[in-house]
Enzyme design. Structure first.
Site, PDB file in Angstrom:
ATOM      1  N   LYS A 282       0.845  -1.193   0.000  1.00 59.87           N
ATOM      2  CA  LYS A 282       0.000   0.000   0.000  1.00 59.87           C
ATOM      3  C   LYS A 282       0.887   1.251   0.000  1.00 59.87           C
ATOM      4  CE  LYS A 282      -4.561   0.626   1.811  1.00 59.87           C
ATOM      5  NZ  LYS A 282      -5.644   0.245   2.688  1.00 59.87           N
ATOM      6  N   GLU A 367     -20.050  -5.190   9.456  1.00 59.14           N
ATOM      7  CA  GLU A 367     -21.011  -4.379  10.200  1.00 59.14           C
ATOM      8  C   GLU A 367     -22.133  -5.243  10.787  1.00 59.14           C
ATOM      9  OE1 GLU A 367     -19.733  -3.676   7.237  1.00 59.14           O
ATOM     10  OE2 GLU A 367     -18.695  -1.774   7.535  1.00 59.14           O
ATOM     11  N   ARG A 395     -25.812  -1.947   5.811  1.00 51.99           N
ATOM     12  CA  ARG A 395     -25.654  -3.391   5.770  1.00 51.99           C
ATOM     13  C   ARG A 395     -26.357  -4.105   6.918  1.00 51.99           C
ATOM     14  NH1 ARG A 395     -20.436  -5.226   3.092  1.00 51.99           N
ATOM     15  NH2 ARG A 395     -21.123  -4.392   1.102  1.00 51.99           N
TER      16      ARG A 395
END
Ligand SMILES: Cc1ncc(C[n+]2csc(CCOP(=O)(O)OP(=O)(O)O)c2C)c(N)n1
Length: 623
Positions: A282, A367, A395
């Site tokens: 990253k 979630e 969600r």
């Protein structure tokens, strides 16, 4: 712009490049991404990690005939640049400009839109099943990050691969990071695959031999991958993905274009589902982002040379006030537990996590699990607080209803980034939560007007021992001073800010300044105007609404949410049920997907300004 990128507008141009030009292309693309994001802000670290992978994908596959899906799609800037959007890239995330995510509306190359994690595998499976049914020959490729792979929905899709698809290519883009360090057993398992020293030593030496013997011969490479597959089981016990029906290839270096191209060609030519495990870094190629990928995941504008932010900063954000208040409360109450679904720093919980490590749970991008986990904690006398962005809470609706509200459990859900969020656009605007949850039985839903009220609401929610949602917007709270003494807010009671009788303006949270400015316009026109800080969307302060309705000619509601089904609709229903004869003028976002753009621009476009609202009120009263 240097020479190689100048030659590439579409994937076909990339296929015509000499092999030797591909590394230069990756340098050019990287420079364009850094330069643009330094001005527009955006997802930098994830995009710098996928430059070579995307170039290799476009070298081997041919979208839009082949479908390339990116999970979340916060790593698809290179794909955008190389699929016809290079010249518009400067408009990234601006109003009217190109999106920071893939969007089917934006380009025929965008096979599937996203913004939320975990959807790419399911969508790719659906596309593969459709292709097989129709007798098509295109390739379907899903690029999924290591953290998104652990989403519940990704696992539901994995469970279905054998049954649903004959051919499918999944690229596991493993940078060992979510936004923060990745968490959980899947992450640990992937780490073992990446790091197994004996396997990697073996792999490295055999690859060297193959390279020397084969030049670029596909046949020998194919034999090598078959051999690798059998031998790796000796070193790695079993590879989880093979149990799910994939041929597993990897791990390979995700910044080595020739190796990526070779592995992708093998995957492309295979007649079974293939998972290619790619190791990427990253922030690759920009020193500051490499050193601290977490803070460079999503950033505002910055100075390239120094790495310092050029975005204005100052007053504490709602997230910071939430985090520091919760920490204060947790110091006094050992039952308080904080939960995040992979958004530790975004929700302001980093300091809490450091101070109370055993009472802090990062459950990964899950979630749904976070809500039921909180419900479980609550049954055992703990006081769980789940901080989540409004958009990602969508969600978990069934779990909030079925597991928290139905059992009336004391779970506090703090919805950060509630309302319009700006440049991230429709996938991230948090404007539906009020309409979704206002009618959930047992649920208290409230929104503070400022930082001090947020602190008091959090304090109150934990006292009440019942399901509570507190929503608050993205952004700063100017003038916030932490108060010594927190105070309980009377549940279901609104607060009158200005007395008046003819027009009553009820606003929620961050819409109060707009309500006050609108009132000022109407007062100048000669009306008597009251302004109410609604505080609660559920339960509504019906006593006050009905009291005011005796004299008021109009009620005006303003909320940072869709105008249908939320706070204003609740007030309208209350008045309707009592046979109110005056006007009700609801203000909020229309039932549309509001585009990206600075909130001030969007509010102007959608008539959420003092003048526009005042005009609507005057016209309604005249009509
Ligand atoms: C449902 C949902 N929850 C949270 C997020 C916020 N989010 C965006 S990217 C990200 C991390 C994704 O990690 P990974 O899939 O490994 O991709 P990487 O950023 O490492 O490339 C998170 C948590 C989201 N997009 N969707």
């Amino acid at each position: 712009m240097s020479s190689v990128l100048e030659k590439v507008n579409e994937p076909a141009d990339l296929k015509n490049l000499a092999k030797g030009d591909l590394n230069q292309l990756s340098e050019d693309v990287r420079a364009l991404i850094i330069d643009t994001v330094s001005k527009t802000g955006g997802h930098l670290a994830s995009n710098l990690g996928t430059v070579e992978l995307t170039i290799a994908l476009l070298r081997v596959f041919s979208p839009p005939a082949d479908k390339i899906l990116f999970d979340v799609s916060h790593q698809a800037y290179t794909y955008k640049i190389l699929t016809g959007r290079k010249d518009r890239f400067a408009t990234l995330r601006q109003y009217g400009g190109i999106s920071g995510f893939l969007s089917r509306k934006e380009s025929p190359y965008d096979a599937f839109g996203a913004g939320h994690s975990g959807t790419a595998l399911s969508a790719a499976l659906g596309m593969a099943a459709a292709r097989d049914e129709k007798g098509g020959h295109e390739h379907i490729v899903a690029v999924v990050g290591d953290a998104s792979l652990a989403c519940g929905v990704s696992f539901e899709a994995l469970n279905n691969v054998e049954a649903s698809a004959k051919r499918l290519i999944v690229i596991l883009n493993d940078n060992e990071m979510s936004i923060s360090a990745n968490v959980g057993a899947v992450s640990r398992y992937l780490g073992e695959l990446l790091a197994n020293p004996r396997y990697n030593r073996w792999k490295h030496s055999i690859e060297g031999v193959i390279k020397r013997l084969s030049g670029q011969s596909n046949t020998l490479r194919r034999i090598y991958y078959r051999l690798e597959e059998s031998i790796k089981n000796l070193f790695l016990k079993s590879v989880m993905f093979e149990e799910f029906g994939f041929r597993y290839i990897g791990p390979i270096d995700g910044h080595d274009i020739p190796r990526l191209v070779a592995a992708l060609e093998i995957a492309r030519d295979d007649a079974v589902p293939v998972l290619l495990h790619v190791s990427t870094q990253k922030g690759r190629g920009y020193e500051y982002a490499e050193k601290c990928p977490e803070s460079w995941h999503g950033i505002g504008s910055f100075d390239i040379e120094s790495g310092l932010t050029t975005a204005p900063s100052g007053a504490p954000s709602y997230s910071q006030i939430f985090g520091s208040t919760l920490e204060r409360l947790a110091a006094r109450d050992p039952s308080i537990v904080a939960i995040t679904a992979a958004m530790q720093s975004g929700t302001g919980l980093s300091s809490f996590a450091a101070r109370f490590p055993t009472r802090f749970h990062d459950v990964g991008i899950s979630e749904e699990h976070a809500v039921v986990f909180a419900a479980g904690l609550a049954t055992q006398g703990m006081s769980p607080v789940f901080a989540v962005y409004s958009t990602f809470s969508q969600r978990a609706m069934d779990y909030i209803l079925h597991d928290v509200c139905l059992q009336n459990l004391p779970v506090v859900i703090c919805l950060d980034r509630a309302g319009i969020v700006g440049d991230d656009g429709p996938t991230h605007h948090g404007i539906f939560d009020l309409a979704m949850m206002r009618s959930f039985p047992n649920l208290t839903m409230m929104q503070p007007a400022d930082g001090a009220e947020l602190a008091n609401m959090l304090y109150s929610a934990l006292l009440w021992k019942r399901p509570v949602v507190i929503r608050y917007p993205r952004g700063a709270c100017p003038g916030y001073v932490a108060s010594e003494q927190l105070e309980e807010i009377p549940r279901g009671r609104a607060h009158v800010l200005r007395a008046g009788w003819e027009i009553q303006i009820w606003a929620l949270g961050d819409m109060l300044p707009l309500a006050i400015a609108t009132a000022d316009r109407l007062v100048i026109k000669g009306y008597s105007v009251g302004v109410v800080n609604g505080r609660f969307a559920a339960p509504l302060d019906t006593d006050m609404i009905l009291f005011q309705s005796r004299l008021a000619r109009a009620f005006v509601t303003i909320e940072n949410g869709v105008a249908s089904g939320g706070f204003g609709s609740g007030i309208a229903e209350t008045l309707l049920d009592e046979g109110y004869q005056g006007r009700v003028i609801r203000n909020g976002w229309p039932v549309e997907f509001v585009p990206q753009g600075a909130p001030s621009i969007l509010m102007g476009k959608y008539g959420l300004t003092p003048d526009a609202i005042a005009d609507r009120v005057v016209n309604a009263l005249a009509g």
